[in-house]
Design an enzyme around this catalytic site. Structure first.
Site, PDB file in Angstrom:
ATOM      1  N   HIS A 169       6.759 -13.723  41.781  1.00  0.00           N
ATOM      2  CA  HIS A 169       5.378 -14.238  41.861  1.00  0.00           C
ATOM      3  C   HIS A 169       5.317 -15.666  42.409  1.00  0.00           C
ATOM      4  O   HIS A 169       4.233 -16.172  42.669  1.00  0.00           O
ATOM      5  CB  HIS A 169       4.716 -14.217  40.480  1.00  0.00           C
ATOM      6  N   HIS A 207       4.681  -5.180  38.862  1.00  0.00           N
ATOM      7  CA  HIS A 207       3.643  -6.038  39.417  1.00  0.00           C
ATOM      8  C   HIS A 207       3.888  -6.332  40.898  1.00  0.00           C
ATOM      9  O   HIS A 207       5.043  -6.381  41.340  1.00  0.00           O
ATOM     10  CB  HIS A 207       3.602  -7.372  38.661  1.00  0.00           C
TER      11      HIS A 207
END
Ligand SMILES: [Zn+2]
Length: 353
Positions: A169, A207
């Site tokens: 991320h 994710h």
């Protein structure tokens, strides 16, 4: 055959213990906890074909090749600054209370926060606490990824970096999603630095790896492939749709497979088959990088896919068919009791065991 697998691990992560994060406005104990890596290591230690090694120091240059110097410096200094100004008592983690969003910055000048709050301008969520051991742990996680790359370059067909904190991320000038530096992206960049011109990152975390996508979106030397929960319902919400396919020189070299709730092994493997076809067509000339999250597991406490432990072996076996040496970088996975078995399942699939 159970070929030996170098496992690059360190105790540095133990001091990165954020204690709390905010989930839907509620403070909860961090899901991304030291217990995760401890559990994985304990499971691998029972099998002597997993060979534990410490990471070697690769310095700051590989990080600065992808990340903004201001982010790096701020992460390095934030804790001491917070102690000096009394923002923390040394126990409470640092979590932002104001974000520099694009809308805030639109149409007028913004000011530069002082030392005590400049960390916030690099944060994008309230799930990523920083404590005294965070920066060092993040540096060592990068070193683990780069040491795994070294092992594969030295001839190992497969190496596993037990990175914690995770990385996918983290963007060029942004941390969040439990991630500070993008371990997998830095590993891919290290392959480019060694002369590769077509590197594949396969991201199997639950994710979307928004940071990895952002870092390589306009580049033609790194193909980013991600299977993940549809951002319509799942963190990080703002990226990960199938129509995000790269731009400029990177047009077509970013591919996303958003998955529905409760997607199971067969559904997942069908999407993976498409991703691996794209990988083959790219004709990679370097080892494969896998961003390996295990929050796709059916019992993960913050996710909603439905993979079983054996499915990770099938994922590994399918990726093995690319015929590439492979560097596995640990990302997410929060069903701690099953993490070790799931990691072993993936690695066994990748080594044809
Ligand atoms: Zn994840």
């Amino acid at each position: 055959m159970r070929v030996p697998v170098p496992v690059i691990r360190s105790d540095a992560h133990l001091a990165h213990d954020g204690l709390i994060e905010f989930l839907n406005g509620t403070p909860v104990p961090c899901f991304e906890s030291p217990a995760r890596a401890v559990a994985i290591e304990r499971a691998l230690a029972a099998d002597p074909t997993f060979v534990f090694e410490e990471p070697t120091d690769h310095g700051l240059d590989p990080i600065l090749a992808l990340h903004d110097p201001g982010l790096v410096t701020t992460l390095a200094e934030a804790w001491d600054d917070a102690l000096a100004t009394g923002m923390t008592d040394g126990l409470r983690p640092l979590l932002p209370d104001a974000f520099l969003t694009a809308a805030y910055a639109d149409g007028h000048p913004t000011s530069r926060p002082g030392r005590s709050h400049r960390l916030w301008s690099y944060a994008f969520d309230t799930a990523t606490p920083l404590v005294g051991g965070t920066y060092h742990a993040a540096r060592v996680a990068v070193d683990a990824a780069l040491t795994a790359v070294d092992r594969v370059h030295a001839g190992a067909p497969l190496a596993y970096a037990l990175c914690r904190p995770p990385g996918h991320h983290a963007g060029p000038a942004m941390y969040g999603g439990y991630c500070f530096f993008n371990n997998a992206a830095i590993a891919a960049q290290a392959l480019v630095a060694r002369g590769a011109s077509r590197v594949v990152i396969l991201d199997i975390d639950y994710h979307h790896g928004n940071g990895s996508q952002q870092l390589f979106y306009r580049r033609d030397d790194v193909l980013y492939l991600s299977l993940h929960a549809d951002p319509e319902r799942a963190y990080p919400y703002y990226s990960g749709t199938a129509d995000e396919r790269g731009a400029g020189a990177g047009e077509g070299l970013n591919r996303n497979w958003p998955l529905p709730e409760r997607a199971d092994g067969p559904r997942y493997l069908a999407a993976l088959d498409e991703a691996l076809t794209v990988a083959r067509d790219f004709a990679p000339d370097a080892p494969l990088i896998i961003s390996a999250g295990f929050d796709t597991f059916h019992a993960d406490p913050i996710a909603d896919l439905a993979l079983q432990t054996d499915d990770y072996r099938a994922i590994g076996a399918a990726a093995r068919d690319l015929g590439l040496a492979t560097v596995v970088i640990q990302e997410g996975g929060y069903a701690i009791d099953a993490l070790g078995a799931n990691v072993i399942s993936l690695l066994d699939g990748l080594r044809g065991a």
